[in-house]
Design an enzyme around this catalytic site. Structure first.
Site, PDB file in Angstrom:
ATOM      1  N   GLY A  47       0.533  -1.281   0.146  1.00 16.98           N
ATOM      2  CA  GLY A  47       0.096   0.097  -0.250  1.00 16.98           C
ATOM      3  C   GLY A  47       0.884   0.697  -0.172  1.00 16.98           C
ATOM      4  CD  GLU A  48       2.376   5.797   0.202  1.00 20.43           C
ATOM      5  OE1 GLU A  48       3.760   5.768  -0.880  1.00 20.43           O
ATOM      6  OE2 GLU A  48       3.003   6.048   0.961  1.00 20.43           O
ATOM      7  CB  CYS A  79       5.160  -3.580  -1.748  1.00 22.99           C
ATOM      8  SG  CYS A  79       5.637  -2.788  -3.028  1.00 22.99           S
ATOM      9  NE  ARG A 106       8.259   4.993   0.854  1.00 32.72           N
ATOM     10  CZ  ARG A 106       7.959   6.584   1.088  1.00 32.72           C
ATOM     11  NH1 ARG A 106       8.489   7.269   2.285  1.00 32.72           N
ATOM     12  NH2 ARG A 106       6.371   6.117   0.580  1.00 32.72           N
ATOM     13  CB  ILE A 134       2.290  -1.663  -7.847  1.00 33.38           C
ATOM     14  CG1 ILE A 134       1.659  -2.813  -8.315  1.00 33.38           C
ATOM     15  CG2 ILE A 134       1.767  -0.385  -7.561  1.00 33.38           C
ATOM     16  CD1 ILE A 134       0.708  -2.745  -7.528  1.00 33.38           C
ATOM     17  NE  ARG A 135       3.046   4.665  -5.946  1.00 29.77           N
ATOM     18  CZ  ARG A 135       1.693   3.605  -6.346  1.00 29.77           C
ATOM     19  NH1 ARG A 135       1.959   3.622  -7.636  1.00 29.77           N
ATOM     20  NH2 ARG A 135       0.704   3.471  -5.909  1.00 29.77           N
ATOM     21  CG  HIS A 170       2.035  -5.907  -4.511  1.00 32.54           C
ATOM     22  ND1 HIS A 170       0.854  -6.073  -3.320  1.00 32.54           N
ATOM     23  CD2 HIS A 170       2.267  -4.739  -4.580  1.00 32.54           C
ATOM     24  CE1 HIS A 170       1.208  -4.043  -3.293  1.00 32.54           C
ATOM     25  NE2 HIS A 170       2.201  -3.478  -4.041  1.00 32.54           N
ATOM     26  CD  GLU A 172      -0.391  -8.767  -1.920  1.00 36.81           C
ATOM     27  OE1 GLU A 172       0.241  -9.735  -2.324  1.00 36.81           O
ATOM     28  OE2 GLU A 172      -0.925  -7.463  -2.167  1.00 36.81           O
TER      29      GLU A 172
END
Ligand code: GLN
Length: 204
Positions: A47-48, A79, A106, A134-135, A170, A172
């Site tokens: 997530g973030e 992540c 990051r 993802i990032r 990720h 999942e």
């Protein structure tokens, strides 16, 4: 049945829960400190990380999560979850939980390649594993007790110790549950099996 928590403040929570259930474990959504009771292991999703940290503080979870780590139970960060676990974050003065002996950076894969998929070879898992980034962060360096499980483009993207598992991507978000199953195998055997009281009494 193994009871595995998923930190449910933000990010890819439902997907982890579904993957756990697909592997035959009980998924428990964790929002409050009391939700950590009676878990065999815990997943910190992607997530973030800065948003998640704000929510961790708001829900009073920082100390309970650190205590969970001290208890020795397995923890898996994906992540942003990997960033939460790390002892050191490049360019930032402080860690979040700071429990896994790794330094992370990051958003390591450049702006053009914000999101991408790559087939990985992962130690202990038959190749390839199609990984979604993802990032994504990467692991810059790892302490003596950490085993590197996978690299992509010369960067460490998955590693473990006896207690902690972390990856940049990720797992999942695909239907491939092998990494969830791998994490579940880190839970000591015997955990999650409780004899009903009656069978204990019947032996007396
Ligand atoms: N870039 C995010 C962070 O720094 C992590 C991205 C993710 O979890 N997909 O927290």
């Amino acid at each position: 049945m193994k009871r595995v928590g998923v930190l449910a403040l933000q990010g890819a929570v439902r997907e982890h829960a579904q993957s756990l259930e697909a592997c035959g474990a009980k998924a428990v959504l964790v929002k409050w400190p009391s939700d950590l009771e009676d878990l065999d292991a815990l997943i910190l999703p992607g997530g973030e990380s800065t948003t998640m940290r704000r929510l961790i503080d708001r829900y009073g979870l920082l100390d309970p999560l650190r205590k969970f780590a001290e208890s020795g139970k397995p923890m898996f960060g994906t992540c942003a979850g990997l960033i939460l676990l790390a002892k050191e974050i490049a360019g930032y003065p402080e860690a979040h939980l700071g429990v896994m002996d790794i330094k992370v950076e990051r958003n390591s894969f450049g702006r053009q390649a914000d999101s991408f998929e790559a087939p990985l070879s992962i130690k202990g898992i038959e190749a390839p594993f199609e990984a979604v980034f993802i990032r994504a962060p990467h692991i810059v360096s790892a302490g003596a007790g950490i085993e590197v499980l996978s690299e992509h483009g010369g960067k460490i993207v998955m590693a473990r110790s006896s207690q902690f598992l972390g990856c940049s991507f990720h797992p999942e978000l695909t239907d491939d549950h092998r990494i969830t199953a791998y994490f579940l195998s880190m839970i000591p055997s015997g955990t999650g099996i409780s004899l009903p009281k009656s069978s204990v009494y019947s032996k007396v």
